[in-house]
Design an enzyme around this catalytic site. Structure first.
Site, PDB file in Angstrom:
ATOM      1  N   HIS A   1       0.857  -1.203   0.000  1.00  0.00           N
ATOM      2  CA  HIS A   1       0.000   0.000   0.000  1.00  0.00           C
ATOM      3  C   HIS A   1       0.882   1.238   0.000  1.00  0.00           C
ATOM      4  O   HIS A   1       1.541   1.534   0.999  1.00  0.00           O
ATOM      5  CB  HIS A   1      -0.892   0.018   1.255  1.00  0.00           C
ATOM      6  CG  HIS A   1      -1.802   1.208   1.327  1.00  0.00           C
ATOM      7  ND1 HIS A   1      -3.150   1.102   1.570  1.00  0.00           N
ATOM      8  CD2 HIS A   1      -1.578   2.542   1.186  1.00  0.00           C
ATOM      9  CE1 HIS A   1      -3.707   2.293   1.568  1.00  0.00           C
ATOM     10  NE2 HIS A   1      -2.757   3.201   1.344  1.00  0.00           N
TER      11      HIS A   1
ATOM     12  N   HIS B   1       1.506   5.465  -2.030  1.00  0.00           N
ATOM     13  CA  HIS B   1       1.081   6.539  -2.937  1.00  0.00           C
ATOM     14  C   HIS B   1       2.319   7.078  -3.654  1.00  0.00           C
ATOM     15  O   HIS B   1       3.188   7.657  -3.010  1.00  0.00           O
ATOM     16  CB  HIS B   1       0.414   7.669  -2.145  1.00  0.00           C
ATOM     17  CG  HIS B   1      -0.776   7.208  -1.368  1.00  0.00           C
ATOM     18  ND1 HIS B   1      -2.069   7.369  -1.808  1.00  0.00           N
ATOM     19  CD2 HIS B   1      -0.863   6.535  -0.176  1.00  0.00           C
ATOM     20  CE1 HIS B   1      -2.906   6.830  -0.931  1.00  0.00           C
ATOM     21  NE2 HIS B   1      -2.197   6.319   0.066  1.00  0.00           N
TER      22      HIS B   1
ATOM     23  N   LYS C   1      -9.799  -0.087  -5.097  1.00  0.00           N
ATOM     24  CA  LYS C   1      -9.732   0.589  -3.794  1.00  0.00           C
ATOM     25  C   LYS C   1     -11.034   1.314  -3.502  1.00  0.00           C
ATOM     26  O   LYS C   1     -11.533   2.077  -4.323  1.00  0.00           O
ATOM     27  CB  LYS C   1      -8.569   1.607  -3.824  1.00  0.00           C
ATOM     28  CG  LYS C   1      -8.409   2.426  -2.564  1.00  0.00           C
ATOM     29  CD  LYS C   1      -7.800   1.618  -1.425  1.00  0.00           C
ATOM     30  CE  LYS C   1      -7.834   2.363  -0.088  1.00  0.00           C
ATOM     31  NZ  LYS C   1      -6.788   3.372   0.040  1.00  0.00           N
TER      32      LYS C   1
ATOM     33  N   HIS D   1     -10.280   1.685   2.558  1.00  0.00           N
ATOM     34  CA  HIS D   1      -9.965   2.701   3.565  1.00  0.00           C
ATOM     35  C   HIS D   1     -11.140   2.679   4.537  1.00  0.00           C
ATOM     36  O   HIS D   1     -12.213   3.166   4.219  1.00  0.00           O
ATOM     37  CB  HIS D   1      -9.797   4.086   2.919  1.00  0.00           C
ATOM     38  CG  HIS D   1      -9.416   5.145   3.910  1.00  0.00           C
ATOM     39  ND1 HIS D   1      -8.229   5.817   3.882  1.00  0.00           N
ATOM     40  CD2 HIS D   1     -10.080   5.619   4.996  1.00  0.00           C
ATOM     41  CE1 HIS D   1      -8.163   6.660   4.896  1.00  0.00           C
ATOM     42  NE2 HIS D   1      -9.281   6.572   5.582  1.00  0.00           N
TER      43      HIS D   1
ATOM     44  N   HIS E   1      -4.207  -0.061   6.222  1.00  0.00           N
ATOM     45  CA  HIS E   1      -3.618   0.763   7.295  1.00  0.00           C
ATOM     46  C   HIS E   1      -4.472   0.791   8.559  1.00  0.00           C
ATOM     47  O   HIS E   1      -4.929   1.848   8.984  1.00  0.00           O
ATOM     48  CB  HIS E   1      -3.303   2.181   6.820  1.00  0.00           C
ATOM     49  CG  HIS E   1      -4.343   2.825   5.943  1.00  0.00           C
ATOM     50  ND1 HIS E   1      -5.670   2.910   6.291  1.00  0.00           N
ATOM     51  CD2 HIS E   1      -4.240   3.411   4.726  1.00  0.00           C
ATOM     52  CE1 HIS E   1      -6.326   3.520   5.337  1.00  0.00           C
ATOM     53  NE2 HIS E   1      -5.500   3.827   4.367  1.00  0.00           N
TER      54      HIS E   1
ATOM     55  N   ASP F   1       1.830   2.891   3.347  1.00  0.00           N
ATOM     56  CA  ASP F   1       1.003   4.088   3.132  1.00  0.00           C
ATOM     57  C   ASP F   1       1.890   5.318   2.931  1.00  0.00           C
ATOM     58  O   ASP F   1       1.480   6.434   3.254  1.00  0.00           O
ATOM     59  CB  ASP F   1       0.007   4.318   4.280  1.00  0.00           C
ATOM     60  CG  ASP F   1      -1.163   5.189   3.824  1.00  0.00           C
ATOM     61  OD1 ASP F   1      -1.346   5.375   2.616  1.00  0.00           O
ATOM     62  OD2 ASP F   1      -1.889   5.706   4.703  1.00  0.00           O
TER      63      ASP F   1
HETATM   64  O1  DOR Z   1      -2.631   9.899   5.485  1.00  0.00           O
HETATM   65  C1  DOR Z   1      -3.051   9.519   4.404  1.00  0.00           C
HETATM   66  N1  DOR Z   1      -2.576  10.049   3.248  1.00  0.00           N
HETATM   67  N2  DOR Z   1      -4.005   8.610   4.368  1.00  0.00           N
HETATM   68  C2  DOR Z   1      -4.597   8.258   3.227  1.00  0.00           C
HETATM   69  O2  DOR Z   1      -5.470   7.421   3.268  1.00  0.00           O
HETATM   70  C3  DOR Z   1      -4.243   8.922   1.969  1.00  0.00           C
HETATM   71  C4  DOR Z   1      -2.894   9.479   1.994  1.00  0.00           C
HETATM   72  C5  DOR Z   1      -2.620  10.457   0.859  1.00  0.00           C
HETATM   73  O3  DOR Z   1      -2.965  10.155  -0.280  1.00  0.00           O
HETATM   74  O4  DOR Z   1      -2.047  11.512   1.133  1.00  0.00           O
HETATM   75 ZN    ZN Z   2      -3.052   5.230   1.563  1.00  0.00          ZN
END
Ligand code: DOR
Ligand code: ZN
Length: 345
Positions: free
Chosen positions: A13, A15, A98, A135, A173, A246
């Site tokens: 997981h 980004h 997702k 989520h 998470h 995450d």
């Molecule tokens: O803290 C987070 N940041 N939680 C998430 O679910 C998304 C992520 C983000 O994309 O910045």
């Molecule tokens: Zn995330």
């Protein structure tokens, strides 16, 4: 123990974002992870097979030479997602879909407002054997932010699990004892990812002695009994929990703001920090299952063939990282000492 060698890990997981930022995020992850589940919450979100394929190509373009890193793509469920979208995504090699409840986090405005309306899509995902990544927070304004994960379990997740017993679900998470307990008592088709920050920190680390914007993520850090429950969960010897950082970069000025963004950018230190946690718990022998085998086994993908070695050696996480656009990111645990270091081959 001064050195540990484990099967090469994956990040289930994270980004990566898009554009120039990929030049920072992709090499940072590819330095130690072999695969990663790439979250689709871009602007606009990645909602179908062709967008996922285009995004994958942009990621592959910035990979360091000779890297065998493989991005595992996901699509973002919206109120408009159809069963046909799922079938096409599956055929084109998308790994999972997702679910963000609308308004739950960064770039989730386009997300799902009525979960029941998506039940036909969940049915197709179940038939297609495409995992549903969740989520897990309710988003109603009147619900206290610290209770949102627990209420999501009670009101939404338990129903999805009950209605779709064959659907593979990753509760992403997780942050609470209730979530860890829920996953443990559920069938083997339900698993969860756990981040380094939720193992290392609790809400005191966010709020005591001043607000620490770089420890702010969603779901938000909870009280220490929950942190302790997660720490016990990862060493309990079950295969239901696996590594998902995450890692979620935001520029420094967007975190250090009167309305700061949620997300911790941990890619440069995640595997080392997990090792530190497992060592604190006297359970370094459990790191490999969490980081390298439980995830692929759940996703029914092969375990990686190569290994990584971590050595016991202090180093300090940089206070900031300069981006290609001249802006800065403050990495997770910036300026702090990490006790383990990845050994370069
Ligand atoms: O803290 C987070 N940041 N939680 C998430 O679910 C998304 C992520 C983000 O994309 O910045
Ligand atoms: Zn995330």
């Amino acid at each position: 123990m001064n050195e540990i060698t484990i099967i090469a890990p994956d990040d289930w997981h994270l980004h990566f974002r898009d554009g120039d930022l990929l030049k920072e995020t992709v090499p940072a992850t590819a330095r130690c992870f072999k695969r990663a589940i790439v979250m689709p919450n871009l602007v606009p979100p990645v909602i179908n097979a062709s967008m996922a394929e285009e995004y994958k190509q942009r990621i592959l373009q910035v990979l360091p030479v000779n890297s065998s890193f493989e991005p595992l793509m996901t699509i973002y469920l919206t109120n408009q997602t159809t069963s046909q979208d799922i079938i096409q995504a599956k055929q084109s090699g998308v790994t999972a879909a997702k679910l963000y409840p609308a308004g739950a986090t960064t770039n989730s405005d386009a997300a799902v407002s009525q979960l029941d309306a998506l039940y036909p899509v969940f049915e197709t995902m179940s038939e297609q054997e495409m995992p549903l990544l969740i989520h897990g927070e309710v988003t109603e304004q009147h619900i206290d932010i610290f209770d949102r994960e627990k209420i999501f379990i009670d009101q939404k997740l338990s129903k999805i699990v009950e209605n779709f017993p064959q659907l593979k679900i990753v509760f992403e998470h997780i942050t609470t004892k209730e979530a860890a307990d829920f996953v443990l008592q559920a069938s083997d088709r339900v698993a969860a990812t756990i981040t380094p920050q939720h193992l290392m920190l609790n809400r005191n680390d966010l709020l005591v002695g001043g607000i620490r914007p770089h420890n702010f993520c969603l779901p938000v850090l909870k009280r220490n009994i929950h942190q302790e429950a997660l720490r016990q969960a990862v060493i309990a010897g079950t295969n239901k929990f696996f590594l998902g950082t995450d890692s979620a970069p935001h520029e420094k000025h967007k975190k250090e703001s009167s309305c700061g963004c949620a997300g911790c950018y941990s890619a440069w230190s995640a595997i080392e920090l997990y090792a530190q946690v497992f060592e604190e718990l006297n359970a370094l022998d459990k790191l490999e299952a969490f980081a390298s085998t439980n995830g692929p086994d759940f996703y029914q993908l092969p375990r990686n063939k190569s290994t990584i070695t971590l050595i016991k050696q202090d180093w300090i996480i940089p206070s900031d990282i300069k981006l290609p656009n001249g802006e800065f990111i403050v990495p997770f645990f910036a300026g702090e000492t990490v006790k383990w270091q990845l050994k370069n081959k």
